[in-house]
Design an enzyme around this catalytic site. Structure first.
Site, short mmCIF file in Angstrom:
data_model
loop_
_atom_site.label_atom_id
_atom_site.label_comp_id
_atom_site.label_asym_id
_atom_site.label_seq_id
_atom_site.Cartn_x
_atom_site.Cartn_y
_atom_site.Cartn_z
N CYS A 146 0.79 -1.23 0.00
CA CYS A 146 0.00 0.00 0.00
C CYS A 146 0.82 1.28 0.00
O CYS A 146 0.31 2.34 0.39
CB CYS A 146 -0.95 -0.01 1.20
SG CYS A 146 -2.15 -1.37 1.13
N SER A 192 -15.38 -8.58 0.19
CA SER A 192 -15.49 -9.58 -0.87
C SER A 192 -15.71 -10.99 -0.35
O SER A 192 -16.51 -11.75 -0.91
CB SER A 192 -14.24 -9.53 -1.75
OG SER A 192 -13.07 -9.78 -0.98
N LYS A 221 -9.32 -0.93 10.10
CA LYS A 221 -9.22 -1.91 9.01
C LYS A 221 -8.32 -3.05 9.46
O LYS A 221 -7.15 -2.85 9.78
CB LYS A 221 -8.67 -1.25 7.75
CG LYS A 221 -8.54 -2.19 6.55
CD LYS A 221 -8.00 -1.43 5.36
CE LYS A 221 -7.83 -2.34 4.15
NZ LYS A 221 -7.27 -1.60 3.00
N ARG A 262 -8.73 -9.24 -3.94
CA ARG A 262 -7.41 -9.20 -4.58
C ARG A 262 -7.45 -9.78 -5.98
O ARG A 262 -6.58 -9.50 -6.79
CB ARG A 262 -6.40 -9.89 -3.68
CG ARG A 262 -6.17 -9.07 -2.40
CD ARG A 262 -5.45 -9.81 -1.32
NE ARG A 262 -5.39 -8.96 -0.12
CZ ARG A 262 -4.97 -9.38 1.06
NH1 ARG A 262 -4.56 -10.62 1.21
NH2 ARG A 262 -4.95 -8.55 2.08
N LYS A 275 -13.79 -2.27 8.65
CA LYS A 275 -13.63 -3.22 7.55
C LYS A 275 -12.76 -4.38 8.01
O LYS A 275 -11.68 -4.14 8.54
CB LYS A 275 -12.96 -2.51 6.36
CG LYS A 275 -12.74 -3.41 5.15
CD LYS A 275 -11.99 -2.67 4.03
CE LYS A 275 -11.79 -3.61 2.85
NZ LYS A 275 -10.99 -2.97 1.79
N TYR A 281 -21.15 -5.19 -2.25
CA TYR A 281 -21.31 -5.71 -3.61
C TYR A 281 -22.73 -6.20 -3.84
O TYR A 281 -23.12 -6.49 -4.97
CB TYR A 281 -20.31 -6.85 -3.85
CG TYR A 281 -18.88 -6.43 -3.58
CD1 TYR A 281 -18.14 -5.71 -4.51
CD2 TYR A 281 -18.26 -6.73 -2.36
CE1 TYR A 281 -16.85 -5.30 -4.25
CE2 TYR A 281 -16.96 -6.32 -2.10
CZ TYR A 281 -16.26 -5.61 -3.04
OH TYR A 281 -14.98 -5.19 -2.77
#
Length: 323
Positions: free
Chosen positions: A127, A273, A194, A204, A247, A312
């Site tokens: 990151c 995800s 997070k 990913r 998260k 999502y």
């Protein structure tokens, strides 16, 4: 004498009248993944119904989202080329800056939130700028380029920035950079708490951001730490964040509630995800009622204290809410 709770459950109308937690399309933020090219809509095998899309397809998707009543997106970029510092993210003609300008031109009322990080743009998948000695990321050097990335998104027309890299001091540095160039009214949604989670696996695949070595535990949070989780969000509130985030969401609802009780800012959760993929896999296996479990999950996030949900499932949820 005992309390007859069922009096307020026997008729559907009274159940609706006394319902404590409600979900609406106003709560939903839909993630989108844009890549160079045209006519591209590639489904991610680990996330059925989620796609990498070229900008022309993304714009059509944005129009569809508006028709469903979804007012906000979270935008991620997949560049054509990657390098050690994520140069595409530092260019005004990079994939995200280009996409923001085009989306705002085509859908001016859609609220565009941009992910501010480097994992999708670096050839090593971490990151920020590498700290090779510790197999980690250099915190302060990464802050410098995060500020540059944030300003590029701001100048492109982003409605809100969402830094996700978990570098210490991110919010203070970005707030100072934005204010210094006249963007004092541009809000920041911090990925304030997070965790270094195994639930991120399918992301990913879609974002092509898996680390080429090691992992992110030297900068993302230990899932076992409750007090630190609260402290991270409290610190980002003090530094000037406008919205905080937890998260992942599903395995951390205790953290969501504790942070909600500890801060004064709106709170977002990211329904990540792996959480999405599990419901899809369970549906394929025929072991759950997908729509009911999905909606129960969304209500769980809201009940725990979330004011908004990045998910999502957003399109499916919005369609159900309109029935």
């Amino acid at each position: 004498m005992f309390k007859r709770f069922r009096r307020l459950r026997l008729h559907p109308a009274i159940r609706d009248l006394v319902q404590e937690t409600r979900l609406s399309t106003d709560d939903l933020i839909y993630p989108l993944f844009v890549r160079p090219g045209s006519g591209i809509k590639t489904e991610v095998s680990s996330m059925p119904g989620v796609f990498q899309m070229s900008l022309d397809v993304v714009i059509e998707e944005c129009k569809n989202l508006e028709n469903l009543g979804i007012k906000a997106i979270m935008l991620f970029g997949i560049p054509e080329t990657k390098d050690s510092i994520g140069s595409d993210a530092l260019c005004e003609h990079g994939i995200i800056a280009t996409a923001v300008r085009a989306i705002k031109a085509a859908c001016p009322h859609l609220f565009v939130i941009t992910d501010v990080c480097f994992c999708e743009y670096t050839d090593h998948g971490h990151c920020g700028i590498l700290d090779l000695e510790h197999e980690s990321v250099q915190n302060d050097a990464t802050l410098e380029i995060l500020a540059k990335q944030a300003l590029i998104h701001a100048h492109a027309g982003a409605d809100m920035l969402a830094p996700s890299g978990m570098m210490d001091g991110t919010i203070a540095v970005l707030r100072d950079a934005l204010d210094g160039e006249g963007f004092e009214n541009l809000p920041i949604m911090s990925y304030s708490t997070k965790f270094a989670s195994a639930y991120y696996g399918p992301f990913r695949d879609v974002a092509e951001s898996a680390p080429s070595f090691g992992d992110r535990r030297s900068y993302q949070m230990d899932p076992a730490n409750r007090r630190e989780a609260v402290a991270e969000s409290v610190e980002d509130e003090l530094q000037g964040a406008d919205i905080l985030m937890v998260k992942p969401a599903l395995a951390y609802l205790d953290i969501v509630r504790e942070i909600k009780n500890s801060v004064s800012l709106p709170l977002c959760v990211y329904n990540v995800s792996g959480e999405y993929a599990m419901l899809k896999a369970a549906t394929k296996a025929g072991v759950i009622d997908y729509e009911r479990v999905m909606m129960e999950t969304m209500i769980g996030f809201k009940r725990a204290g979330a004011d908004m949900i990045i998910t999502y499932h957003a399109k499916e949820v919005a369609a159900l809410l309109r029935r």
